[in-house]
Structure formats: C-alpha cells, structure tokens
Design an enzyme around this catalytic site. Structure first.
Site, mmCIF file in Angstrom:
data_model
loop_
_atom_site.group_PDB
_atom_site.id
_atom_site.type_symbol
_atom_site.label_atom_id
_atom_site.label_comp_id
_atom_site.label_asym_id
_atom_site.label_seq_id
_atom_site.Cartn_x
_atom_site.Cartn_y
_atom_site.Cartn_z
ATOM 1 N N LYS A 200 9.980 15.432 0.044
ATOM 2 C CA LYS A 200 9.768 15.114 -1.374
ATOM 3 C C LYS A 200 8.277 15.207 -1.719
ATOM 4 C CE LYS A 200 9.700 10.222 -0.121
ATOM 5 N NZ LYS A 200 10.464 8.967 -0.094
ATOM 6 N N TYR B 85 -22.770 6.794 -11.914
ATOM 7 C CA TYR B 85 -22.348 6.069 -13.118
ATOM 8 C C TYR B 85 -22.499 4.565 -12.914
ATOM 9 C CZ TYR B 85 -20.259 10.314 -15.060
ATOM 10 O OH TYR B 85 -20.056 11.557 -15.577
HETATM 11 C C1 LIG Z 1 10.512 8.574 1.246
HETATM 12 C C2 LIG Z 1 11.776 8.133 1.878
HETATM 13 C C3 LIG Z 1 12.008 8.338 3.254
HETATM 14 C C4 LIG Z 1 10.927 8.825 4.189
HETATM 15 O O1 LIG Z 1 10.097 7.736 4.496
HETATM 16 P P1 LIG Z 1 8.898 7.851 5.542
HETATM 17 O O2 LIG Z 1 8.432 6.450 5.680
HETATM 18 O O3 LIG Z 1 7.890 8.747 4.939
HETATM 19 O O4 LIG Z 1 9.455 8.400 6.805
HETATM 20 C C5 LIG Z 1 13.268 8.039 3.759
HETATM 21 N N1 LIG Z 1 14.229 7.540 2.949
HETATM 22 C C6 LIG Z 1 14.028 7.288 1.645
HETATM 23 C C7 LIG Z 1 15.129 6.720 0.826
HETATM 24 C C8 LIG Z 1 12.800 7.562 1.065
HETATM 25 O O5 LIG Z 1 12.589 7.295 -0.234
#
Ligand SMILES: *Cc1c(COP(=O)(O)O)cnc(C)c1O
Length: 360
Positions: free
Chosen positions: A40, A255
C-alpha cells in the site's frame, strides 16, 4: 528527459535485492504459512512499480494494498495466479471495478459483504478482534458464517484481523486478540487465517496462521524497538550540499532565527526540506552524516533547505554538490523517526518526489 539527467537535489537509493531478501526471510520464517507483501501507499513510498515486480519474480503470490485505486494501478504488475487484496474494502460503487479486474476486496462490514455477494467472486473477510477499526464483530461474523447463501456465493480466500500492539511484544492484548481470532476462525472452518503484520511475524508461529501480511520489515525497518531484527536496510537517502558558509558568533540561522551560532561556525546548506518529506519537526534536532562526522541540524527545517553545523569537518571538506547521508548506515531510519517524534512508517511513506531514485 533533461530533468532526469541534471544533478538532482538528492538521491534516494532503493535496494531491491535487499527487499527481496527480506521477503524471503519472512517467507522462510513463517513457512508453511504464506508470506504476502503489503504494498500500500506506493510500497511504503519506495515505488510499487518496482517493488511489486521484484517480489513477484521472487515468488510472492499475495499482495495487499489499502484501497481500490491503488489496486487498479498495480493490477497489471501482479501475476495472474496471485491475489491482490484491498485492506480497506470497497466504497459503494467500487464493486464492479474490483470484480472486473479480479481484485479481492476485504469485506470489513456486513454492508460490504452484502454489496459483494451478487458478484459471487472471491473475497477476504475481516473480523475485529480488538482494535475497533475494520471488521465485523463476533455476532456479525457468526451470523454471516451461518448464512448459507453468502457462504455458497462468496468464496472466502482468508479470514483476516489486525493486531493493535504487535510492535509491543509484551502487551497482553496480543494474546487476547489471538484468542478472539481463533474463536472467529472456528466459525469459518477451512478458511485460511491471515493475522500477522511485520510485528505479528515476530510474535511467533502461533500468530502466523496460514498467511502473514508483512509490510515494514520488507522495506528494511524495525517493527518493534530494540529487537535487533536482522532485516537488510533497503532505503538510503542523500542530499546535496548547496553551499557552505562560516558565520560569526551570535549569527541567527534560518526562519525565526531559532538558533544562534555560539561561536564562529561552519554551516552547510543542504537541498532537502519538508517538501521532500524531511520532517519539519527535525528543526534543531537530529543530524546528518558526512565524511565520518555527524553534523547536527541547526535552526528550522524549511521547505527546500536544511542547515547543518559542519564545524566538525575541516574547512573545504564539504563542497557544493557533495552528497551527505540523511538515511543510511549512520542515520538509521528508526533513529531519524525517533528524533522527529514519529515512526519509520511515516518517514518512508512521506519520502518526496524531488530525489533521483536509484534502484539497485
Ligand atoms: C499496513 C497493514 C499491514 C502491514 O503492516 P506492517 O506493520 O507494515 O507489516 C498489515 N495489515 C493491515 C491491516 C495493515 O493495514
């Protein structure tokens, strides 16, 4: 084309070999359970267009993204014999697109299950075991399990749930969730169980079920603090020196002039800022590394520029165009995240698009 050939403000290195090694390590550790890859958010910022084919070539046959748009974008890269699943499920109206493209929704509510039922295509089903995020509660799951029409119409590729505290192995909530997941799983005999993320993988075999969903560890970062897990680093980030200057004691920098040189100080301006995903919360905190020295960040991180105190290096050691390490062996991603008050997940997924990307 010219934009790609000119010297870029920074260089993001992504080691696909290390990524594939990390996936193989997970696959070995969890066998006979299957190791799915979570890709993702553009493969946690590293580029799903390169990450997915590399993992597919190594044998990965299950991929998870967060939403349908992401799934459609990488659909052509996912082998026909692999599963491509959408963790967040489908918004109303998304179903025909998923069905047409052979994308597997995770059904996270009764309404989502009912909308998918007419398509009579494979799905995964999520139960909430203690995070109050996605998924059916136990009573809803039991009702759906007993619904003969649904069960006959929708092949369930997996029952899934998600751990709230997997990165904290000592939390009792992990075992509580596992017990609830086992109870839910008993309602769906023969359906594959998919429970563990990266942290869950490290909680041990009891958490592996039939398939794990690993994200962060594939990208070389640690899911849990201080566990020394030997995943290979995947990401390196370097920024170029824009210029150096020596300022007199009392000179305010950046800044708000939030930092004043305590004495004569050699400064280096780096071509990286918060528009590149370098957190503004690193203003006056953290360091970069060059030629054997850690150079502290001074003053505010601005949109395109960060200033470091380079006094530790001799005059002329750093010159315009040199690359300094932002993330790498001396500035590990977990440490950068900690200094910035965030987690490695956020550092990765915010990595900017002004760098030259080098895939190894
Ligand atoms: C993002 C996600 C994962 C992966 O998690 P990691 O900690 O990056 O391994 C697995 N399951 C769900 C539902 C997620 O949202």
């Amino acid at each position: 084309m010219l934009a790609q050939m000119a010297p870029a403000p920074g260089v993001l290195t992504i080691d696909l070999d290390a990524l594939v090694d990390n996936w193989r390590r997970v696959a070995r550790d969890v066998a006979p359970a299957q190791a799915a890859a979570v890709v993702k958010a553009d493969a946690y910022g590293l580029g799903a267009g390169r990450v997915v084919p590399a993992l597919a070539a190594a044998g990965c046959r299950a991929f998870f993204v967060a939403n349908l748009v992401e799934a459609l974008a990488i659909r052509p890269l996912v082998p026909d014999d692999a599963v491509l699943a959408v963790l967040n499920g489908l918004h109303p109206g998304g179903e025909p697109f998923a069905a047409e493209a052979g994308i597997t929704p995770v059904l996270n509510s009764v309404a989502q299950a009912r909308r998918w039922q007419p398509f009579a295509r494979p799905a995964m089903l999520q139960v909430d075991t203690g995070m109050a995020r996605h998924g059916l509660d136990m009573a809803e799951a039991a009702a759906l399990a007993g619904d003969a029409d649904f069960r006959a119409g929708v092949p369930l590729l997996a029952l899934i749930s998600h751990l709230a505290c997997a990165d904290e192995p000592d939390r009792a909530e992990n075992a509580d969730q596992l017990a609830r997941f086992a109870a839910a799983s008993a309602l769906f005999p023969g359906v594959a169980r998919c429970f563990a993320n990266s942290g869950g993988v490290q909680l041990g075999a009891a958490y592996h079920g039939d398939m794990v969903r690993a994200g962060l560890c594939l990208y070389g970062a640690e899911p849990a603090d201080g566990r020394g897990v030997p995943f290979r680093p995947v990401v390196g980030l370097a920024a170029r020196v824009l210029q150096t200057r020596t300022v007199a004691a009392g000179t305010g920098v950046g800044y708000g002039q939030t930092w004043q040189a305590p004495g004569e100080t050699r400064l280096a301006l780096l071509s990286i800022g918060y528009a590149d995903g370098f957190p503004r919360s690193l203003s006056g905190r953290g360091a970069v590394w060059a030629q054997g020295a850690l150079l502290p960040i001074v003053g505010r991180v601005s949109m395109d520029v960060t200033v470091v105190d380079a006094s530790a290096l001799s005059e002329g050691a750093l010159t315009e165009g040199d690359l300094v390490e932002i993330i790498g062996p001396h500035c590990q991603i977990e440490d950068v995240a900690q200094e910035a008050g965030t987690i490695a997940y956020e550092i990765l997924t915010q990595l900017g698009h002004r760098y030259e990307r080098r895939y190894l």
